[in-house]
Design a protein around this motif. Structure first.
Motif, PDB file in Angstrom:
ATOM      1  N   ASN A  85      40.054  39.081  29.628  1.00 49.58           N
ATOM      2  CA  ASN A  85      40.056  38.010  30.381  1.00 49.58           C
ATOM      3  C   ASN A  85      40.914  36.794  29.803  1.00 49.58           C
ATOM      4  N   ALA A  90      35.417  36.910  35.333  1.00 47.16           N
ATOM      5  CA  ALA A  90      35.612  38.133  35.897  1.00 47.16           C
ATOM      6  C   ALA A  90      35.024  39.231  35.231  1.00 47.16           C
ATOM      7  N   THR A 149      36.841  43.889  38.144  1.00 44.45           N
ATOM      8  CA  THR A 149      37.954  43.180  38.345  1.00 44.45           C
ATOM      9  C   THR A 149      39.384  44.084  37.997  1.00 44.45           C
ATOM     10  N   ALA A 156      38.481  38.960  42.597  1.00 40.70           N
ATOM     11  CA  ALA A 156      37.916  38.141  41.689  1.00 40.70           C
ATOM     12  C   ALA A 156      38.126  36.645  41.575  1.00 40.70           C
TER      13      ALA A 156
END
Length: 102
Positions: free
Chosen positions: A34, A54, A58, A78
């Motif tokens: 992320n 996310a 994703t 996402a």
């Protein structure tokens, strides 16, 4: 609209490689993925969007190379439509301890 569908296969094990089998059980790859996705969003001047939201879905489409994992994120997946589709290359060195078989 751009979408992706990736298929990775382990020839030796004769089995597909999925997001779930790529990482060691119990590890948290989102903690690494992320922030890297956030950097890509920031480059696209979409810093008002948080990649922290996310989830695992994703990152389901990916390619494996010798030195990186490349994640393909659908447009309208996402993140909002205007961000477009994303291609995020993550060096394997950043994911090394999390990868199964490492």
């Amino acid at each position: 609209m751009t979408t992706y569908k990736a298929f990775n296969y382990d020839v030796q094990k004769r089995a597909p490689i999925t997001f779930d089998t790529m990482f060691k059980p119990g590890d948290a790859p989102l903690a690494v993925l992320n922030p890297i996705a956030q950097q890509e969003l920031d480059k696209r001047e979409a810093s008002d969007i948080s990649a922290a939201d996310a989830g695992l879905d994703t990152y389901q489409n990916f390619a494996i190379t010798d030195d990186s994992l490349i994640f393909f994120i659908d447009q309208d997946g996402a993140f909002p439509h205007y961000v477009g589709s994303l291609r995020i290359a993550v060096p394997r060195s950043e994911l090394g301890p999390l990868l199964a078989g490492s």
